[in-house]
Design a protein around this motif. Structure first.
Motif, PDB file in Angstrom:
ATOM      1  N   ASN A 157       0.814  -1.207   0.000  1.00 12.81           N
ATOM      2  CA  ASN A 157       0.000   0.000   0.000  1.00 12.81           C
ATOM      3  C   ASN A 157       0.851   1.261   0.000  1.00 12.81           C
ATOM      4  O   ASN A 157       0.683   2.153  -0.839  1.00 12.81           O
ATOM      5  CB  ASN A 157      -0.909  -0.038   1.232  1.00 12.81           C
ATOM      6  CG  ASN A 157      -2.062   0.914   1.077  1.00 12.81           C
ATOM      7  OD1 ASN A 157      -1.873   2.106   1.242  1.00 12.81           O
ATOM      8  ND2 ASN A 157      -3.240   0.393   0.723  1.00 12.81           N
TER       9      ASN A 157
ATOM     10  N   LYS B 161       1.519   4.061  -3.090  1.00 11.21           N
ATOM     11  CA  LYS B 161       1.302   5.500  -2.930  1.00 11.21           C
ATOM     12  C   LYS B 161       2.539   6.292  -3.327  1.00 11.21           C
ATOM     13  O   LYS B 161       2.462   7.277  -4.060  1.00 11.21           O
ATOM     14  CB  LYS B 161       0.913   5.803  -1.470  1.00 11.21           C
ATOM     15  CG  LYS B 161      -0.115   6.910  -1.358  1.00 11.21           C
ATOM     16  CD  LYS B 161      -0.223   7.455   0.069  1.00 11.21           C
ATOM     17  CE  LYS B 161      -0.382   8.960   0.076  1.00 11.21           C
ATOM     18  NZ  LYS B 161       0.764   9.688  -0.446  1.00 11.21           N
TER      19      LYS B 161
ATOM     20  N   ASP C 239       3.060   8.960  -6.486  1.00 17.45           N
ATOM     21  CA  ASP C 239       3.622  10.314  -6.403  1.00 17.45           C
ATOM     22  C   ASP C 239       4.743  10.507  -7.418  1.00 17.45           C
ATOM     23  O   ASP C 239       4.818  11.524  -8.110  1.00 17.45           O
ATOM     24  CB  ASP C 239       4.191  10.567  -4.996  1.00 17.45           C
ATOM     25  CG  ASP C 239       3.077  10.732  -3.964  1.00 17.45           C
ATOM     26  OD1 ASP C 239       1.905  10.868  -4.387  1.00 17.45           O
ATOM     27  OD2 ASP C 239       3.376  10.716  -2.755  1.00 17.45           O
TER      28      ASP C 239
END
Lengths: 98, 493, 477
Positions: free
Chosen positions: A27, A31, A35
């Protein structure tokens, strides 16, 4: 361009790169990847039509070597860093493809 | 005055005039390492015995009145990503914790041939990926000016060692700022040469089309001397340039008169701290006072530097670091069920998080369906950036910018968010993308007395002009770097 | 059942016979002790860089020119990324979109029909190491072959049968041998191929789904693999199944192909230009230099043999298809031997012995001079044809001069009429029944009598002279 990065993407790529991503980290990594990929996506704003890609920053070509044999390295020296060796070879688990 | 505080040029004079021996000098620097390295943490491995052997050889030559090379007998340190035969080369990674190369990098061979005592291998970000040396698997390296702060990276060990007088000079490598940024943070001189000027043979690759080895030194004259030693064509590196190389030291004159300097306004804008901005403005004024012609100018696509850089660098890294598979050398996981398991566990345990993150990004941008959108696109943008630099450098002898947005930061301050860390390289990555040379020269301090560097950028193969401009500035007396005060915590030796 | 057509395309890998590897100075010599022909570069040690062996480009251009390819003015080298223990860098340096040669052809002839087989491309790349499955609990890796230069020759799907495939491979092998760019030794793995096979109902335009078979190590294995795979696909189609595009492994011992464990990532090779290597720029001058070095190629040789040597189409093709034989023929003719006779010996007895001994023509232990000498002795009737065969046997066993063999083994023919006369008289004295038969018109009695004379002379008498002398005697009785 806005690329959506899914956990599936990260798993696929990690597998290609032979990296193990523990379930607990997928997870957070997804993320972070999202980005960074968002940063990379910025490039789609730049008009690059008709622009050649730079493979070498200062163009040179035709760098060659003559076909002359030089001594190879002693086997012991080459194998000294191998985590496992056997019978003068590097040793790996079975690679049979069946 | 302790011998270890001297520059290479000063030491060479002492050797030539027999006022000090190489063994004395080398022992002095070794003593300094013993004193301060427990605090600074530059060295990953030391090779003092062989350094002293080399020093002895040099002293014998001097005793026989033989001519010695300009850097002979002057002890230095090598970043731990350059292969040294018989001496561990770890890239500050668990992956290569016990790797002992069977060959010397071309630069290392050149050092040895020139009778240079090599003190050891110094710390870095793992596989040169990072801007703080915090990603080293082995240890922290501290900024000698303030040990609460990072020395910069990835050549943090090299810059800290030179700053703390633990080495008279050091070799670093620079893929996106890894020589210039730590040099700026530690208040020393660091040069990233034109791509292709220094052989990459034996430099453990991060991003092949961006990597370049260069000197980190106490002053500009030493920088030119190291360039005289390491620059040159190498037939083992296909990307090494086969041209006549200048004598960099011979061209050093303290004169900036008539130099045309461009200051790209994009580098002076948002994100640059007030203190850095103020110091750089004073440097500009100093150059004008020295007779240079300084103009504001502009470079294209500055907003896209980081994106292009990270795509290219990570793509190449993902391929360059694929060879670490636990078969031929390096770390191998203990328990595995089959070949794939061996690969995955070895690589996941052997690499740190930042390295893995970059491998995954690099693999992603090269993977099926994304190549054109990312890698090819980045290489096209690279063409535009490169041409932009060429155009500006047709107009100007050199460009002047800050090296970093701010001074050295505190440990942990930026390591939680990769993007924040990447922004540290905003002023430096474009130079690697364009392949041009750039130097970081100490030019001031902020309110807390932390060093600030100015970046001078030259044309392809424009190192002589770059060194001349840097030398003129240094000699002008505008700024004299202060030695850091380091509390001695005697090491175990 | 519907009538199907088999569509075949090949990817042929040939190891080049350069002295050194493609990116380092290690020897390419075959048969060294495991891991003794390696260095930091070909084992992918951290920090090493490749430098391209110029001969490799020369050889690739040579093959390209010999197969009517276009030579690219600008080539580059790319990394093909995948993990496998035989690939030390975990990428193979190959060529992706700018191969050295494109768009060529090789002419084949099957059942008197000539046909051009298109070549899509020829590119240069490095060979992988060798995995040895000898250890009890794992696999051993030997990098001696790692980094040996290869060319990959990719054909268009122009082949339609096993015969065409075999002929194409023969032609290709002959070309590589003539150019002296590859040893083409199947047993040493210097020539290997992957076979792409699909089938479609006769008359259908679009191609069927193809499968790729790897691990095909001989020309006959290629033919067996095609036969098996086409049959398998037809059967599957007839059963209403769908052929899936996949890579299969050919097991020649079992005579079957197997699905390779499907690897989801096996086709995502993440090709990108190798930043450690620079572009290859090939100008007219370079191409001309290679062009001037080209030897006479098989097709030209066949024409010459037919026109100048008066060989049959078949014989000319057979001899020209094998460089070592063609060299022997040309050399023997130069030494004065008849082309026709030399050809007969090469394709007859010599080929038979090669076959029995499982040897290649290039391994013939004697020279054209030996053949020419032998033929000359037969011409001069010094030895018989039968003795000639013995000479060849002896030459295979231990090469020495033909005269010496003839002397040692007493193979010289007796052509002295006086010496033969006593034999003839002896034979006629002891075979009155045959003489009577002959007189009655049974002409084959003559043959019998000549045979008796040969036996009595222990095979050394000149049979033609025996024949003439006996006939003369009988007719005058």
């Amino acid at each position: 361009m806005k690329t959506v990065i899914t956990e599936e993407d990260v798993r696929y790529v990690a597998n290609l790169a032979k990296l193990h991503v523990p379930d607990g980290q997928i997870n957070a990594l997804t993320k972070q990847m999202a980005d960074i990929v968002a940063l990379a996506d910025k490039l789609s704003d730049v008009d690059t039509s008709g622009i050649e890609p730079t493979n070498h920053v200062i163009p040179v070509n035709n760098v060659f070597r003559e076909d002359e044999v030089r001594p190879s390295y002693p086997r012991d020296e080459m194998l000294a860093n191998a985590p496992m060796s056997s019978a003068g070879c590097y040793f790996v688990p079975y690679t049979f493809d069946e | 005055m302790e011998l270890y505080t001297l520059t290479a040029s000063e030491m060479h004079e002492l050797l030539k005039t027999k006022k000090a021996s190489s063994v004395e000098i080398t022992n002095s620097v070794i003593g300094r390492i013993d004193d301060v390295d427990a605090t600074i943490g530059s060295f990953l491995s030391s090779t003092f015995d062989s350094a002293l052997d080399t020093a002895k050889t040099v002293d014998e030559k001097i005793a026989r009145n033989e001519k010695i090379a300009p850097l002979a007998g002057i002890p230095m340190a090598v970043k731990d990503n350059m292969c040294t035969k018989g001496v561990k080369t770890t890239c500050a990674s668990r992956m290569l914790e016990n790797y002992i190369p069977m060959y010397d990098a071309d630069v290392v061979a050149k050092l040895k041939k020139a009778d240079v005592p090599i003190l050891g291998k110094v710390n870095m970000d793992e596989f040169a990926m990072g801007s703080s040396t915090e990603t080293s698997y082995f240890k922290k390296t501290r900024n000698p000016h303030n040990i609460e702060r990072i020395p910069g990276g990835s050549s943090g060990g090299s810059a800290a060692a030179v700053c703390a007088d633990e080495a008279v000079y050091a070799l670093g490598s620079d893929t996106g700022g890894s020589i210039r940024q730590p040099s700026s943070h530690c208040g020393v001189v660091g040069l990233k040469p034109t791509y292709g000027v220094v052989s990459r043979f034996g430099l453990v690759a991060f991003a092949s089309s961006l990597d370049q080895i260069g000197p980190i030194t106490k002053n500009v004259a030493d920088c030119a001397k190291v360039m005289d030693l390491i620059a040159g064509h190498d037939e083992k590196d296909s990307t090494s340039f086969n041209i006549d190389y200048p004598n960099y030291s011979a061209n050093l004159i303290p004169d900036a008169k008539g130099l045309k300097i461009g200051v790209p306004r994009e580098y002076m804008g948002k994100g640059i701290s007030e203190d850095v901005s103020a110091v750089i403005k004073n440097v500009i004024k100093q150059y004008e006072d020295m007779g240079a012609i300084v103009e504001e100018t502009s470079l294209p696509l500055t907003d896209y530097y980081l994106a292009a850089y990270y795509i290219i660098a990570c793509a190449e890294a993902s391929s360059n670091l694929a060879r670490y598979d636990g078969i031929k050398y390096g770390y191998r996981t203990k328990d595995f069920s089959d070949l794939t398991d061996l690969y995955k566990k070895t690589r996941s345990e052997g690499f740190g998080d930042e390295v893995k993150r970059r491998i995954i990004l690099g693999t992603y941008v090269l993977s099926s369906g994304y190549y054109d959108a990312y890698y090819k696109k980045a290489q096209q943008v690279r063409t535009i950036i490169r041409n932009g630099f060429s155009d500006e450098l047709d107009k100007y002898d050199l460009l002047l910018t800050p090296v970093t947005p701010d001074v050295a930061f505190k440990f942990g301050e930026k390591s939680s968010d990769p993007i924040t860390m990447y922004l540290e390289d905003i002023c430096t990555v474009s130079i690697n993308i364009a392949g041009v040379p750039a130097i970081s020269v100490p030019c001031g301090v902020n309110r807390e007395n932390l060093p600030i560097g100015v970046q001078l950028i030259g044309k392809h193969f424009g190192e002589p002009t770059l060194l001349r401009a840097a030398y003129a500035f240094e000699q002008s007396g505008f700024f004299t770097p202060q030695k850091p005060q380091i509390k001695s915590v005697k090491g175990s030796k | 059942m519907m009538d199907y057509e088999t569509i075949i395309g090949l990817e042929v890998h040939a190891e080049l016979s350069t002295k050194t590897k493609i990116y380092c100075n290690c020897t390419t010599e075959f048969g060294g002790e495991v891991n003794t022909h390696t260095c930091p570069i070909c084992t992918g040690q951290p920090g090493v860089l490749p430098v391209l062996n110029k001969k490799v480009v020369d050889y690739a251009i040579k093959v390209g020119l010999a197969t009517d390819c276009s030579i690219t003015p600008l080539g580059k080298q790319d990394r093909k990324n995948y993990f496998y223990p035989d690939l030390p860098k975990a990428y193979q340096i190959s060529q992706f979109d700018l191969p050295i040669c494109t768009n060529g052809k090789v002419e084949i002839e099957v059942d008197g029909l000539k046909k051009d087989i298109g070549l899509t491309r020829i590119h240069i790349e490095e060979d992988a190491g060798k995995l040895l499955h000898e250890a009890v609990d794992g696999t051993l890796v030997d990098y001696n072959r790692g980094g040996v230069p290869l060319i990959e020759i990719v054909s268009e799907p122009d082949l339609r049968s096993e015969e065409e495939t075999r002929e194409f491979l023969n032609q290709l092998k002959a070309i590589l041998e003539y150019l002296e760019v590859s040893d083409c030794k199947m047993q040493e793995g210097s020539l290997r191929c992957d076979v792409n096979v699909s089938v479609r109902p006769k008359g259908q335009k679009e191609l069927g789904t193809r499968t790729e078979m790897k691990n095909v190590n001989s020309f006959s294995a290629a033919c067996r693999a095609i036969k098996y795979e086409a049959a398998r696909q037809i059967e599957a189609l007839e059963d209403g199944e769908v052929i899936s595009q996949e890579t299969r492994r050919w097991d020649d011992d079992k005579g079957k192909s197997f699905t390779m464990r499907s690897k989801e990532d096996s086709h995502d090779y993440r090709y990108f230009p190798d930043p450690d290597l620079v572009a290859i720029s090939i100008d007219e001058q370079w191409i001309k230099r290679i062009h001037d070095e080209l030897p006479e190629l098989p097709r030209a040789k066949v024409e010459r043999y037919i026109k100048i040597y008066n060989l049959s189409d078949y014989d000319a093709g057979q001899v020209a298809g094998n460089k070592a034989m063609a060299d022997m023929l040309d050399e023997a003719v130069k030494l004065g031997a008849s082309a026709k006779f030399t050809c007969n010996w090469l394709l007859g007895d010599i080929s038979k012995i090669l076959n029995d001994k499982n040897m290649e023509a290039s391994e013939i232990p004697f020279t054209a001079r030996h053949i020419a000498d032998m033929i000359s002795l037969i011409d001069k009737k010094t030895i018989s044809n039968t003795a000639g065969k013995k000479v060849i046997d002896e030459l295979f066993d231990s090469p020495r001069s033909v005269e010496q063999i003839v002397k040692e083994k007493g193979l010289a023919q007796i052509s002295d009429e006086a010496a033969l006369l006593s034999v003839v008289d002896e034979v006629l004295k002891n075979n009155e029944k045959s003489i009577a038969d002959y007189k009655k018109g049974k002409t084959n009695a003559l043959g019998f009598l000549v045979g008796q004379a040969m036996r009595l002379s222990k095979g050394k008498g000149n049979p033609q002279m025996f024949n003439d002398m006996i006939k003369r005697k009988l007719d005058s009785l």
